[in-house]
Scaffold this active site. Structure first.
Site, PDB file in Angstrom:
ATOM      1  N   ARG A 230       0.852  -1.195   0.000  1.00  0.00           N
ATOM      2  CA  ARG A 230       0.000   0.000   0.000  1.00  0.00           C
ATOM      3  C   ARG A 230       0.884   1.239   0.000  1.00  0.00           C
ATOM      4  O   ARG A 230       1.923   1.274   0.669  1.00  0.00           O
ATOM      5  CB  ARG A 230      -0.907   0.031   1.232  1.00  0.00           C
ATOM      6  CG  ARG A 230      -2.119  -0.885   1.153  1.00  0.00           C
ATOM      7  CD  ARG A 230      -3.167  -0.403   0.146  1.00  0.00           C
ATOM      8  NE  ARG A 230      -4.338  -1.267   0.136  1.00  0.00           N
ATOM      9  CZ  ARG A 230      -4.521  -2.298  -0.667  1.00  0.00           C
ATOM     10  NH1 ARG A 230      -3.596  -2.624  -1.559  1.00  0.00           N
ATOM     11  NH2 ARG A 230      -5.634  -3.014  -0.608  1.00  0.00           N
ATOM     12  N   GLU A 259      -3.638   7.606  -4.656  1.00  0.00           N
ATOM     13  CA  GLU A 259      -4.018   7.079  -5.979  1.00  0.00           C
ATOM     14  C   GLU A 259      -5.309   7.718  -6.484  1.00  0.00           C
ATOM     15  O   GLU A 259      -6.215   7.923  -5.684  1.00  0.00           O
ATOM     16  CB  GLU A 259      -4.202   5.558  -5.881  1.00  0.00           C
ATOM     17  CG  GLU A 259      -2.904   4.868  -5.554  1.00  0.00           C
ATOM     18  CD  GLU A 259      -3.063   3.363  -5.368  1.00  0.00           C
ATOM     19  OE1 GLU A 259      -4.131   2.812  -5.679  1.00  0.00           O
ATOM     20  OE2 GLU A 259      -2.094   2.740  -4.909  1.00  0.00           O
ATOM     21  N   HIS A 277      -1.248   0.082  -9.925  1.00  0.00           N
ATOM     22  CA  HIS A 277      -1.944  -0.783  -8.947  1.00  0.00           C
ATOM     23  C   HIS A 277      -2.597  -2.006  -9.626  1.00  0.00           C
ATOM     24  O   HIS A 277      -3.822  -2.155  -9.617  1.00  0.00           O
ATOM     25  CB  HIS A 277      -2.998   0.013  -8.154  1.00  0.00           C
ATOM     26  CG  HIS A 277      -3.331  -0.623  -6.845  1.00  0.00           C
ATOM     27  ND1 HIS A 277      -3.729   0.081  -5.737  1.00  0.00           N
ATOM     28  CD2 HIS A 277      -3.324  -1.930  -6.451  1.00  0.00           C
ATOM     29  CE1 HIS A 277      -3.958  -0.752  -4.738  1.00  0.00           C
ATOM     30  NE2 HIS A 277      -3.722  -1.986  -5.150  1.00  0.00           N
TER      31      HIS A 277
HETATM   32  P1  NAP Z   1      -1.191 -11.007   5.348  1.00  0.00           P
HETATM   33  O1  NAP Z   1      -1.125 -12.460   5.009  1.00  0.00           O
HETATM   34  O2  NAP Z   1      -2.119 -10.556   6.429  1.00  0.00           O
HETATM   35  O3  NAP Z   1       0.305 -10.540   5.669  1.00  0.00           O
HETATM   36  C1  NAP Z   1       0.646  -9.331   6.271  1.00  0.00           C
HETATM   37  C2  NAP Z   1       1.865  -9.560   7.140  1.00  0.00           C
HETATM   38  O4  NAP Z   1       2.274  -8.318   7.725  1.00  0.00           O
HETATM   39  C3  NAP Z   1       1.574 -10.522   8.271  1.00  0.00           C
HETATM   40  O5  NAP Z   1       2.625 -11.433   8.342  1.00  0.00           O
HETATM   41  C4  NAP Z   1       1.460  -9.606   9.488  1.00  0.00           C
HETATM   42  O6  NAP Z   1       1.584 -10.164  10.739  1.00  0.00           O
HETATM   43  C5  NAP Z   1       2.444  -8.519   9.122  1.00  0.00           C
HETATM   44  N1  NAP Z   1       2.136  -7.273   9.836  1.00  0.00           N
HETATM   45  C6  NAP Z   1       0.933  -6.762  10.093  1.00  0.00           C
HETATM   46  N2  NAP Z   1       1.039  -5.599  10.767  1.00  0.00           N
HETATM   47  C7  NAP Z   1       2.341  -5.394  10.935  1.00  0.00           C
HETATM   48  C8  NAP Z   1       3.088  -4.387  11.564  1.00  0.00           C
HETATM   49  N3  NAP Z   1       2.477  -3.357  12.179  1.00  0.00           N
HETATM   50  N4  NAP Z   1       4.436  -4.474  11.545  1.00  0.00           N
HETATM   51  C9  NAP Z   1       5.039  -5.526  10.957  1.00  0.00           C
HETATM   52  N5  NAP Z   1       4.373  -6.518  10.344  1.00  0.00           N
HETATM   53  C10 NAP Z   1       3.048  -6.463  10.346  1.00  0.00           C
HETATM   54  O7  NAP Z   1      -1.579 -10.149   4.084  1.00  0.00           O
HETATM   55  P2  NAP Z   1      -1.248 -10.476   2.543  1.00  0.00           P
HETATM   56  O8  NAP Z   1      -2.356 -11.269   1.960  1.00  0.00           O
HETATM   57  O9  NAP Z   1       0.152 -10.986   2.444  1.00  0.00           O
HETATM   58  O10 NAP Z   1      -1.335  -9.003   1.937  1.00  0.00           O
HETATM   59  C11 NAP Z   1      -0.416  -8.007   2.343  1.00  0.00           C
HETATM   60  C12 NAP Z   1      -0.829  -6.652   1.806  1.00  0.00           C
HETATM   61  O11 NAP Z   1      -0.638  -6.627   0.403  1.00  0.00           O
HETATM   62  C13 NAP Z   1      -2.316  -6.317   1.984  1.00  0.00           C
HETATM   63  O12 NAP Z   1      -2.549  -5.705   3.246  1.00  0.00           O
HETATM   64  C14 NAP Z   1      -2.615  -5.407   0.842  1.00  0.00           C
HETATM   65  O13 NAP Z   1      -2.609  -4.068   1.269  1.00  0.00           O
HETATM   66  C15 NAP Z   1      -1.470  -5.639  -0.139  1.00  0.00           C
HETATM   67  N6  NAP Z   1      -1.932  -6.104  -1.468  1.00  0.00           N
HETATM   68  C16 NAP Z   1      -1.716  -5.320  -2.561  1.00  0.00           C
HETATM   69  C17 NAP Z   1      -2.097  -5.769  -3.817  1.00  0.00           C
HETATM   70  C18 NAP Z   1      -1.860  -4.956  -5.054  1.00  0.00           C
HETATM   71  O14 NAP Z   1      -2.717  -4.944  -5.923  1.00  0.00           O
HETATM   72  N7  NAP Z   1      -0.742  -4.314  -5.208  1.00  0.00           N
HETATM   73  C19 NAP Z   1      -2.738  -7.011  -3.966  1.00  0.00           C
HETATM   74  C20 NAP Z   1      -2.939  -7.770  -2.833  1.00  0.00           C
HETATM   75  C21 NAP Z   1      -2.540  -7.308  -1.587  1.00  0.00           C
HETATM   76  P3  NAP Z   1       2.865 -10.812  11.463  1.00  0.00           P
HETATM   77  O15 NAP Z   1       3.912  -9.763  11.466  1.00  0.00           O
HETATM   78  O16 NAP Z   1       2.383 -11.170  12.805  1.00  0.00           O
HETATM   79  O17 NAP Z   1       3.214 -11.979  10.643  1.00  0.00           O
END
Ligand code: NAP
Length: 311
Positions: A230, A259, A277
């Site tokens: 993001r 965006e 994006h």
């Molecule tokens: P996810 O499985 O929930 O992974 C997020 C990771 O970040 C987890 O491991 C989480 O917990 C860690 N985290 C959360 N808050 C944190 C903090 N304050 N400090 C450090 N680490 C933290 O999510 P995902 O499915 O991988 O997706 C990740 C992100 O990608 C989404 O939130 C979304 O915004 C973005 N995304 C973008 C696109 C795009 O089109 N470009 C597409 C899909 C997703 P732990 O640290 O406990 O492990």
């Protein structure tokens, strides 16, 4: 009686009629304000903000089924106070987004856009031993800031490239470490020792601006920053300055803090690959995302628990 629901108009081609059974759908386009009325569900795109005012205007609302895995466009506290359920679309977009992250890693490391421009502009004068020299991946270090679904998928793809893996996360990922050889380090060490830093934490109050002038200064000279998570994670002016100074080797971005506006200094900065994006933009993934969003709506309106709640 059919349930009245608001659904992003941009999803019309991605949904089958069977997914809308029993729903009286009002389609709303991006740019159209969220209306006031008695709708019981809304399926928004990630560009639609839903906070206290919107919830007040939708007093019958039972569920927000976001068409994204990230949900920083929704005020969760306001939703919880109003007892509105919030769901997202986890899992189905992991591979597509990890693939696009790799497209950015390869494009920045090997200066793909500069090469394309050279040909397009008719400026290529032939093979030269020092032309567009990039970063050899084998033996370098990839640092994952966040190692959830997408971060780990990006890490797994790094193994055949011969990259060493570091990650920062709040909790250890023993299985991921075992399978990929990744080592968990604190964020300062991740920034200071990685040749490529890739961002995979969600946008939250704690992660907002996590990449700023100070953290960029910690990065190795010539290092590459990738962001497919993001835009709010990165202070864009500071990133532009680091690229202008030549401290960073390159930046590959799919997301921005305002965006579709892009900070003019960032748009003009050297050595960037800027995408609009499109992390989850494959036909299969977008259909699955829309399908999950509607399945969440159907479940909740039929009195069942949501399939993929965010809290
Ligand atoms: P996810 O499985 O929930 O992974 C997020 C990771 O970040 C987890 O491991 C989480 O917990 C860690 N985290 C959360 N808050 C944190 C903090 N304050 N400090 C450090 N680490 C933290 O999510 P995902 O499915 O991988 O997706 C990740 C992100 O990608 C989404 O939130 C979304 O915004 C973005 N995304 C973008 C696109 C795009 O089109 N470009 C597409 C899909 C997703 P732990 O640290 O406990 O492990």
């Amino acid at each position: 009686m059919a349930h009245r629901v608001l659904v992003a108009a941009e999803l019309q081609n991605l949904l089958e009629p069977s997914q809308l059974t029993g729903l009286d759908v009002t389609w709303i386009s991006t740019g159209e304000p969220t209306p006031r009325g008695d709708w019981v569900a809304i399926v928004p795109l990630l560009s639609r903000w839903l906070g206290g005012t919107e919830f007040k205007n939708l007093p019958q609302l039972r569920i927000v089924a976001n068409m994204a895995v990230g949900y920083n466009n929704i005020d969760l506290v306001a939703a919880e106070m109003r007892r509105v359920l919030v769901t997202n679309t986890p899992g189905v977009l992991t591979d597509a987004t990890a693939d696009l992250t790799w497209a950015l890693i390869l494009a920045t490391a090997r200066r793909l856009v500069e090469g394309v421009d050279l040909i397009r502009n008719g400026q290529w004068t032939g093979w030269h031993p020092e032309q567009l020299l990039g970063l050899e991946l084998n033996g370098r270090t990839l640092g994952l800031l966040g190692a959830g679904r997408i971060g780990q998928a990006v890490g797994r793809r790094a193994i055949p490239f011969g990259l060493r893996l570091l990650y920062s996360a709040r909790t250890a990922k023993p299985e991921f470490e075992r399978d990929s050889g990744a080592t968990r380090v604190d964020i300062k060490r991740l920034l200071a020792t990685s040749d490529i830093v890739s961002l995979h934490v969600p946008a939250t109050p704690e992660t907002q601006g996590i990449i700023n002038a100070e953290s960029l200064a910690l990065m190795k000279p010539g290092a590459i920053l990738i962001n497919t998570s993001r835009g709010d994670l990165v202070r864009e002016e500071a990133l532009a300055a680091a690229l202008e100074r030549g401290h960073l080797g390159a930046a590959g971005l799919d997301v921005y803090s305002d965006e579709p506006a892009i900070h003019p200094r960032l748009r003009a900065a050297p050595r960037t690959v800027l995408l609009p994006h499109i992390g989850s933009a494959t036909e299969e993934t977008r259909r699955k995302m829309a399908g999950i969003a509607l399945a969440n709506v159907q479940a909740v309106l039929q009195g069942q628990p949501p399939l993929t709640p965010v809290y």
